[in-house]
Design a protein around this motif. Structure first.
Motif, PDB file in Angstrom:
ATOM      1  N   THR A 153      -4.014  -0.026  -2.848  1.00  0.00           N
ATOM      2  CA  THR A 153      -4.491  -1.209  -3.243  1.00  0.00           C
ATOM      3  C   THR A 153      -4.369  -1.892  -3.634  1.00  0.00           C
TER       4      THR A 153
ATOM      5  N   ASP B 288     -10.390  -1.103  -8.642  1.00  0.00           N
ATOM      6  CA  ASP B 288      -8.652  -1.972  -8.103  1.00  0.00           C
ATOM      7  C   ASP B 288      -9.564  -1.610  -5.857  1.00  0.00           C
TER       8      ASP B 288
ATOM      9  N   VAL C  93      -9.574  -1.843  -2.286  1.00  0.00           N
ATOM     10  CA  VAL C  93      -8.590  -0.771  -1.876  1.00  0.00           C
ATOM     11  C   VAL C  93      -7.614  -2.284  -0.872  1.00  0.00           C
TER      12      VAL C  93
ATOM     13  N   LYS D 227      -1.478   4.562  -5.301  1.00  0.00           N
ATOM     14  CA  LYS D 227      -2.308   4.389  -5.303  1.00  0.00           C
ATOM     15  C   LYS D 227      -2.253   3.006  -5.567  1.00  0.00           C
ATOM     16  N   THR D 228      -2.217   2.284  -6.923  1.00  0.00           N
ATOM     17  CA  THR D 228      -1.741   1.615  -7.286  1.00  0.00           C
ATOM     18  C   THR D 228      -1.304   0.286  -6.959  1.00  0.00           C
TER      19      THR D 228
ATOM     20  N   ILE E  49     -12.002   6.833  -3.724  1.00  0.00           N
ATOM     21  CA  ILE E  49     -11.120   6.097  -2.978  1.00  0.00           C
ATOM     22  C   ILE E  49     -10.431   7.186  -1.536  1.00  0.00           C
TER      23      ILE E  49
END
Length: 707
Positions: free
Chosen positions: A404, A528, A530, A399-400, A563
């Motif tokens: 994002t 954070d 997207v 994800k990070t 998210i």
């Protein structure tokens, strides 16, 4: 040129003069047989050879004398002379004229006349002397390749009086070879164009003097001056100035990027506006563009599974065609059939059985696709990875920093008791300036964006571990931290405020509370964000046949769900440690044949390695990403992922088309032998046509672009 190496030294040379994959294979075998050489590997796609052992360039060129190959050390700059197509193939043009003259004479005086036979003979010798040299040598060595097949066929045609058809075979084969060379050069051009991107000199300041210095002599720490409109010659960090840089050559990004002090810049990119001073951080051989070129060339050397199959098939196929042709020429006449007719059929089979189209079908597709990808900011580290990308059915995303942006941003500010939003944000920012926490930097950035004046006097700053910070601002004590901090301070937080905190948290946001000793002043929500492109990319992946998309994150389940639903991924896995991601990828591979993992190449290295295809985001300037992943998206741009999968699927389709078409032509020829309809004319047209069609079909991969 007498360059010697130690017994176990590895030396890489660029090779000029390769005409076909088969010739490259013969050269590789010849080099391996040289005294002092322990191993050698030819990279036909990049026109290079790697030699391990002790030899000289003169010995290597002697091993390649059959093809008149010229070698230079890899790092030595060579300006390749590009001759016009007709000048480079003068012998083909002359043999066409002589063949035409032969047919005019045959029409005027009859086919049996000596004058027409002489014209055809001259066309055969001029157009095919290189072919005959190779073919006769190979025949004596019992090496049956396409040169051997064509040599036997042409000599056989002449021996039974078919001078005209022998000339046609030579001319069409020579044209086919010339077109094949031209097409391979066109495919390699994408790599050569990368080599020419970065300038060979740069303006360097040393002391008070400004000098134009060759890139080989530029040292780490030198100050490079880059004027507007100039390309950067070296990687480095901006120490003075602000400008927009066009990074398309490295990352494939079409939109220029603003660069200022402390930003990283790359060799080969174009400075569009301002004057920049850049501190050089890498030697010329270590720049990002150098690594890309090296990795792309290495990728072309790594044989894809389909190429390995074709190579193994051709190894047995060519001798089999030779034996079958002998059988067709000899067996029927033994039972009373006409010798001349069946020798002619056997010769026709030799011509149509030539494996040119089959042998070139895969490598030219792979080289073209990898070169196209490199020009579009995608680094594919081998034919095998290119093929595997076409078989992907499940994609897992970290994800990070992948789905994002990878850094927190302030999304909402909720104020109480009529306080001014910018004033409260300014107070929070001056307190947080003393903190190293990522959330603190988000508050400071937001305050600066809103034009807040951070001129307050801050005293008695104190970090409260895991909960927040406190400090006196203009003599008044403030606290900023998570809701737990204010619970411990025994604040009477109203139910309405608590409900607002819960609502923001369920939206996947981190909530910080700003207050004094008496009251809560504001809630600051941080998340954070997207990436703008993430949702569209997920949708496009599903539309091109990806069955499952999974988001992997260490975040809590509530944040992950928010998210994940926003993006439209098939599955969400939250609260994962790096080892959990690794285990999940292993489990995923049990259910899906092709699993891709997309991450930043640093934290996700184990999961990238465990996947079928590891894809690193933001490979430009990130050595770890380039080393650990099978594919690297050079820009932080997820939109390159669907393009890469489409390119891979198109490559697989074109390889299948090429192999099927090449073998189909051969099978059709075998059928035509039965009624005696296969002529030398048809045979060479079928072989040449197959080679040209396969080559042009492969070059269609240059047209695959990002949508």
């Amino acid at each position: 040129m007498q360059q010697h190496e130690g017994d176990n030294d590895k030396q890489v040379y660029r090779v000029q003069g390769f005409t076909c994959t088969n010739c490259a294979g013969i050269f590789e075998r010849n080099v391996k047989n040289l005294p002092g050489v322990t191993d050698a590997q030819v990279n036909f796609g990049a026109a290079k050879i790697t030699v391990i052992g002790n030899t000289t360039i003169r010995e290597l060129e002697k091993a390649g004398a059959f093809e008149n190959l010229k070698l230079t050390p890899e790092k030595q700059r060579v300006i390749e002379k590009k001759e016009p197509f007709l000048k480079a193939n003068w012998n083909v043009l002359l043999s066409v004229l002589l063949m035409s003259a032969g047919y005019i004479l045959a029409f005027s005086y009859g086919e049996e006349e000596l004058v027409s036979a002489l014209a055809f003979g001259a066309a055969i010798i001029i157009g095919g002397y290189e072919l005959f040299l190779k073919g006769i040598k190979n025949l004596f060595r019992l090496q049956f390749d396409m040169n051997t097949l064509m040599t036997v066929a042409i000599i056989g045609a002449a021996s039974i009086g078919k001078w005209g058809e022998g000339a046609v075979v030579v001319v069409l084969f020579a044209i086919s070879e010339a077109l094949e060379r031209y097409s391979m050069q066109k495919a390699r051009q994408s790599i050569r164009s990368l080599m020419d991107i970065a300038p060979k000199e740069a303006l360097i300041r040393r002391g008070s003097a400004e000098l134009t210095v060759n890139v080989d002599d530029i040292q780490v720490g030198d100050i490079m001056i880059v004027r507007p409109g100039q390309k950067l010659a070296m990687d480095g960090v901006v120490i003075k100035g602000t400008s927009t840089i066009n990074q398309a050559a490295i990352t494939g990004e079409s939109v220029p990027v603003t660069k200022t002090i402390e930003d990283e810049v790359f060799a080969g990119t174009l400075n569009e506006e301002g004057l920049l001073e850049v501190r050089v951080t890498k030697r010329v051989e270590d720049t990002t563009i150098s690594k890309i070129i090296h990795l792309v060339e290495e990728a072309q050397a790594e044989r894809a599974p389909s190429q390995a199959f074709v190579d193994r098939f051709a190894k047995y196929y060519t001798p089999a065609i030779m034996l079958l042709a002998i059988g067709i020429a000899v067996v029927p006449p033994l039972f009373g059939a006409d010798w001349e007719d069946w020798i002619y059929q056997g010769l026709s089979l030799l011509v149509v059985g030539c494996p040119c189209a089959l042998v070139i079908s895969t490598p030219i597709s792979i080289v073209t696709a990898i070169g196209n990808a490199a020009q579009n900011g995608v680094l594919i580290k081998g034919g095998i990875h290119l093929e595997e990308a076409g078989h992907i059915t499940a994609v897992a995303f970290d994800k990070t920093g992948t789905l994002t942006n990878g850094f927190p941003e302030v999304t909402e500010i909720v104020t109480f008791s009529g306080h001014n939003e910018i004033e409260l944000l300014s107070i929070a920012a001056v307190i947080e300036k003393g903190s190293q926490h990522p959330l603190a930097s988000a508050i400071v950035r937001k305050a600066e964006q809103m034009g807040a004046h951070l001129v307050f006097s801050v005293d008695d700053f104190q970090s409260i571990t895991g909960k927040g910070v406190k400090a006196s601002v203009d003599g008044k004590l403030y606290f900023i931290g998570n809701p737990k901090l204010f619970d411990e301070l025994q604040y009477d937080i109203t139910e309405t405020t608590r409900q607002q905190i819960i609502t923001l948290q369920t939206q996947g946001k981190t909530v910080m509370v700003l207050g004094t000793e008496e009251e809560v002043l504001a809630l600051i929500a941080v998340a954070d964000a997207v990436r703008d492109s993430s949702k569209a990319v997920i949708e496009e992946l599903h539309s091109i046949g990806i069955k499952k998309t999974i988001m992997l994150t260490g975040d809590n389940q509530a944040t992950a769900n928010t998210i994940g639903k926003q993006l439209g991924v098939s599955d969400i896995k939250a609260e994962l440690l790096p080892q959990d991601k690794l285990e999940y990828i292993k489990k995923l591979r049990e259910s899906y044949s092709g699993v891709a993992m997309v991450g930043d190449g640093v934290n996700d290295a184990p999961a990238l390695a465990a996947s079928t295809v590891g894809i690193a985001m933001g490979g430009a300037g990130t050595d770890t990403a380039l080393e650990t992943a099978d594919l690297a998206l050079m820009a932080d741009d997820l939109r390159k992922l669907p393009y890469t999968i489409r390119l891979s699927k198109k490559t697989l389709l074109i390889i299948k088309q090429n192999v099927t078409f090449s073998l189909g032509i051969k099978l059709l020829a075998l059928v035509l032998i039965v009624p005696g309809w296969l002529t030398l004319w048809l045979a060479i047209l079928a072989d040449m046509g197959a080679t040209v069609i396969v080559t042009l079909n492969s070059l269609r991969l240059l047209k695959v672009k990002e949508k």
